[in-house]
Design an enzyme around this catalytic site. Structure first.
Site, mmCIF file in Angstrom:
data_model
loop_
_atom_site.group_PDB
_atom_site.id
_atom_site.type_symbol
_atom_site.label_atom_id
_atom_site.label_comp_id
_atom_site.label_asym_id
_atom_site.label_seq_id
_atom_site.Cartn_x
_atom_site.Cartn_y
_atom_site.Cartn_z
ATOM 1 N N LYS A 22 0.829 -1.219 0.000
ATOM 2 C CA LYS A 22 0.000 0.000 0.000
ATOM 3 C C LYS A 22 0.857 1.261 0.000
ATOM 4 O O LYS A 22 0.644 2.175 -0.794
ATOM 5 C CB LYS A 22 -0.912 -0.002 1.229
ATOM 6 C CG LYS A 22 -1.601 1.331 1.451
ATOM 7 C CD LYS A 22 -2.343 1.401 2.760
ATOM 8 C CE LYS A 22 -1.508 1.577 3.988
ATOM 9 N NZ LYS A 22 -1.481 2.887 4.624
ATOM 10 N N ASN A 23 1.841 1.315 0.897
ATOM 11 C CA ASN A 23 2.564 2.572 1.060
ATOM 12 C C ASN A 23 3.521 2.860 -0.095
ATOM 13 O O ASN A 23 3.899 4.014 -0.307
ATOM 14 C CB ASN A 23 3.267 2.607 2.419
ATOM 15 C CG ASN A 23 2.253 2.752 3.554
ATOM 16 O OD1 ASN A 23 1.101 3.115 3.320
ATOM 17 N ND2 ASN A 23 2.677 2.450 4.776
ATOM 18 N N ARG A 93 -3.634 9.561 4.121
ATOM 19 C CA ARG A 93 -2.373 10.259 4.304
ATOM 20 C C ARG A 93 -1.649 10.422 2.953
ATOM 21 O O ARG A 93 -0.992 11.416 2.699
ATOM 22 C CB ARG A 93 -1.498 9.446 5.265
ATOM 23 C CG ARG A 93 -0.292 10.187 5.717
ATOM 24 C CD ARG A 93 -0.359 10.512 7.194
ATOM 25 N NE ARG A 93 0.498 11.622 7.503
ATOM 26 C CZ ARG A 93 0.057 12.749 8.024
ATOM 27 N NH1 ARG A 93 -1.213 12.918 8.293
ATOM 28 N NH2 ARG A 93 0.895 13.725 8.293
ATOM 29 N N CYS A 117 -4.182 7.577 9.819
ATOM 30 C CA CYS A 117 -4.440 7.011 11.140
ATOM 31 C C CYS A 117 -4.054 7.995 12.236
ATOM 32 O O CYS A 117 -3.039 8.697 12.126
ATOM 33 C CB CYS A 117 -3.656 5.708 11.301
ATOM 34 S SG CYS A 117 -4.358 4.379 10.317
ATOM 35 N N ARG A 122 1.207 14.312 13.493
ATOM 36 C CA ARG A 122 1.871 13.938 12.236
ATOM 37 C C ARG A 122 2.159 15.212 11.425
ATOM 38 O O ARG A 122 1.458 15.533 10.454
ATOM 39 C CB ARG A 122 1.010 12.931 11.462
ATOM 40 C CG ARG A 122 0.805 11.664 12.263
ATOM 41 C CD ARG A 122 0.014 10.611 11.538
ATOM 42 N NE ARG A 122 0.770 9.937 10.501
ATOM 43 C CZ ARG A 122 0.275 8.948 9.747
ATOM 44 N NH1 ARG A 122 -0.962 8.552 9.912
ATOM 45 N NH2 ARG A 122 1.019 8.370 8.831
ATOM 46 N N PRO A 123 3.200 15.948 11.849
ATOM 47 C CA PRO A 123 3.492 17.229 11.193
ATOM 48 C C PRO A 123 3.951 17.038 9.746
ATOM 49 O O PRO A 123 4.361 15.948 9.360
ATOM 50 C CB PRO A 123 4.631 17.805 12.044
ATOM 51 C CG PRO A 123 5.245 16.648 12.737
ATOM 52 C CD PRO A 123 4.168 15.624 12.896
ATOM 53 N N ILE A 124 3.881 18.125 8.971
ATOM 54 C CA ILE A 124 4.353 18.053 7.585
ATOM 55 C C ILE A 124 5.435 19.098 7.329
ATOM 56 O O ILE A 124 5.687 19.510 6.209
ATOM 57 C CB ILE A 124 3.192 18.215 6.569
ATOM 58 C CG1 ILE A 124 2.348 19.444 6.912
ATOM 59 C CG2 ILE A 124 2.321 16.971 6.511
ATOM 60 C CD1 ILE A 124 1.498 19.918 5.761
ATOM 61 N N ASP A 125 6.090 19.529 8.423
ATOM 62 C CA ASP A 125 7.102 20.586 8.295
ATOM 63 C C ASP A 125 8.254 20.169 7.367
ATOM 64 O O ASP A 125 8.837 21.010 6.682
ATOM 65 C CB ASP A 125 7.632 20.985 9.676
ATOM 66 C CG ASP A 125 8.218 19.800 10.420
ATOM 67 O OD1 ASP A 125 7.484 18.810 10.623
ATOM 68 O OD2 ASP A 125 9.408 19.829 10.773
ATOM 69 N N GLN A 126 8.593 18.887 7.345
ATOM 70 C CA GLN A 126 9.726 18.463 6.506
ATOM 71 C C GLN A 126 9.345 18.456 5.016
ATOM 72 O O GLN A 126 10.185 18.710 4.159
ATOM 73 C CB GLN A 126 10.255 17.086 6.941
ATOM 74 C CG GLN A 126 10.749 17.052 8.373
ATOM 75 C CD GLN A 126 11.866 18.050 8.635
ATOM 76 O OE1 GLN A 126 12.917 18.036 7.976
ATOM 77 N NE2 GLN A 126 11.651 18.929 9.593
ATOM 78 N N ILE A 327 8.606 6.205 17.019
ATOM 79 C CA ILE A 327 8.259 6.986 15.816
ATOM 80 C C ILE A 327 7.015 7.855 16.061
ATOM 81 O O ILE A 327 7.029 9.048 15.785
ATOM 82 C CB ILE A 327 8.000 6.061 14.592
ATOM 83 C CG1 ILE A 327 9.132 5.029 14.416
ATOM 84 C CG2 ILE A 327 7.782 6.886 13.322
ATOM 85 C CD1 ILE A 327 10.441 5.561 13.920
ATOM 86 N N ARG A 397 -8.550 -0.205 5.012
ATOM 87 C CA ARG A 397 -7.692 0.779 4.317
ATOM 88 C C ARG A 397 -6.449 0.123 3.758
ATOM 89 O O ARG A 397 -5.875 0.605 2.791
ATOM 90 C CB ARG A 397 -7.199 1.841 5.310
ATOM 91 C CG ARG A 397 -8.260 2.661 5.924
ATOM 92 C CD ARG A 397 -7.630 3.501 6.987
ATOM 93 N NE ARG A 397 -6.867 4.517 6.316
ATOM 94 C CZ ARG A 397 -6.828 5.772 6.696
ATOM 95 N NH1 ARG A 397 -7.456 6.150 7.750
ATOM 96 N NH2 ARG A 397 -6.126 6.639 6.015
#
Ligand code: EPZ
Length: 430
Positions: A22-23, A93, A117, A122-126, A327, A397
């Site tokens: 999936k990923n 996601r 999930c 779950r930041p997206i700063d990177q 994580i 999912r």
């Protein structure tokens, strides 16, 4: 509401075929829209997150032909919008890969903030940092991430944390940037390598994927390809741990054993037998399994996506085990559900201390996220009596035909949608 109903206590035995990852597929479907030529993707898992992403690229104009359940043909030449927003895509996601793909191709992308999930912040700063260094302006407006550039130029990007999502996203955008990009402290998961291989088969120039330094020479355009997604190592691991927990004997087929080494090592430690073949592994549970310790880490460490499943294995081992989650800070919420089934687990910060018990007993529990849900299914298969699991949409999912695959190896599990169906299940099972 649909739920799983399980009668536990049967060791799982037989063979099971693993679906595409999936990923990896999320990144690959996004990459497919970056060319105006046709891309054929094979070994796609038929799971909700992938189907939502495919419907979403169709919604912005990509031509999508479903060849069969596991194969899709995509042509991105007909895309008429870079605005990605619908009720379904908000919940996944992998939608954020459309940022990298659309920004690379059109220099502009507007994508709804990602869901996924609920396993912690779950930041997206990177992602933001990577795109900004490639020359884009990135802002959040009305719940959308808006990224825009006059042109993208290669850059030297050092990620502050090891992140799968941002590594793939920057690889996507940088493939069509001008000049060279270096990503340092890159994630090394097998799906990073798979997305890089797919982009390279479209004419991109990416080297080093699978190591912590990825070098990308931007190209002016990408072309069509045919690509087959790698097997899902987390689905494989879930069946391997189901063999261990139920003291069964399962041949898990269509896998890359190398990707499973962290899992195989733990199975040996607890006392299971593992036989490795070219593209399969057999796991044989041991009636008395030992306790152990595990800490989740980026690949090649023990994956966070297998953390709830190993907690179930440890719950049925002799002695006290520990699981350290490094994580995602909120990935132990399912422990309350497992304790309803008789597990003895104490959570202290990011460490779960698990005291092995002789057996679990059935209960009504909730799937709180994808992997936690899968772990509860495994627990239900071990437990004496009946277990019902609510909110199975989370599990759907990421696991293709989970109940069907489990039944094929002897599990007593059904999807039930009413009290009548629950009674029918109880009547049918032995
Ligand atoms: C991917 O999530 C997977 N999702 C997750 O799988 C998986 O658990 C995770 O990688 C780790 O392997 C998809 O591929 C769609 P990250 P992602 O960016 O990309 C921090 C499943 O069950 N971080 O590698 O969101 C973050 O908070 C799902 O299939 C930042 O600080 O994970 C975390 O602590 C659940 N800033 C760490 O990095 C950022 O900008 C790793 O996250 C990005 C991440």
């Amino acid at each position: 509401m649909e739920k799983y109903m399980i009668k536990g206590g049967t060791p799982l035995t037989g063979e099971v075929e693993i679906s595409g990852a999936k990923n990896a597929a999320l990144g690959i479907v996004a990459a497919a829209i970056m060319t105006d030529e046709t891309v054929t993707i094979e070994n796609l898992p038929d799971v909700r997150d992938i189907n939502v992403l495919i419907d979403t690229i169709a919604e912005i104009g990509a031509t999508v032909e479903r060849v069969n359940r596991h194969c899709v043909r995509i042509n991105g030449s007909t895309i008429h919008s870079v605005h990605v927003d619908n009720e379904q895509v908000k919940k996944i996601r992998g939608s954020y890969y459309l940022l990298g793909a659309l920004l690379g191709k059109f220099n502009k992308a507007e994508v709804t903030l990602p869901g996924g999930c609920n396993i912690g912040s779950r930041p997206i700063d990177q992602h933001d940092k990577g795109f900004t260094m490639l020359g884009a302006s990135v802002k959040i407006e009305y719940g959308m991430i808006v990224a825009e550039a006059e042109r993208l130029s290669g850059a030297h990007i050092f990620f502050d944390v090891v992140t799968v999502g941002a590594t793939i996203n920057v690889m996507l955008a940088a493939s069509l940037a001008e000049g060279n990009t270096i990503i340092e402290n890159a994630a090394k998961e097998p799906h990073i390598v798979d997305v890089a291989n797919m982009l390279n088969s479209m004419g991109a120039n990416i080297k080093g994927a699978g190591t912590d330094v990825i070098r990308i020479k931007g190209v002016s355009k990408l072309h069509g390809t045919e690509y087959s997604v790698i097997p899902d190592q987390i689905e494989a691991g879930t069946f391997m741990f189901a063999a261990a927990a139920t003291r069964g004997n399962i041949l898990v087929k269509n896998v890359i054993p190398k990707h499973l080494e962290a899992l195989t090592a733990k199975l040996y430690e607890v006392g299971c037998s593992v036989e490795e073949y070219d593209d399969a592994v057999r796991v044989i549970g041991n009636p008395i399994q030992k306790s152990s310790q595990v800490k989740t880490l980026p690949y090649p460490g023990f994956p966070t996506d297998m953390q709830p499943q190993i907690t179930v294995v440890f719950s049925l081992a002799k002695g006290t085990s520990t699981v350290t989650e490094s994580i995602f800070e909120n990935r132990f919420k399912y422990v309350d559900e497992l304790t309803k089934m008789g597990a003895k687990i104490r959570v202290e910060g990011n460490i779960a201390v698990i005291e092995g018990v002789d057996g679990l007993t059935g209960a009504n529990v909730n799937a709180l996220d994808l992997r936690a849900g899968a772990a509860l299914v495994v627990a239900g298969l071990c437990a004496e009596g009946y277990t019902t699991i609510d909110d199975i949409h989370y599990i759907q999912r990421g696991y293709e035909n989970f109940d069907q695959k489990l039944r094929s190896i002897g599990a007593q599990i059904e999807i039930v949608d009413s009290e009548k169906e629950e009674q029918k299940f109880k009547f049918q099972v032995i």
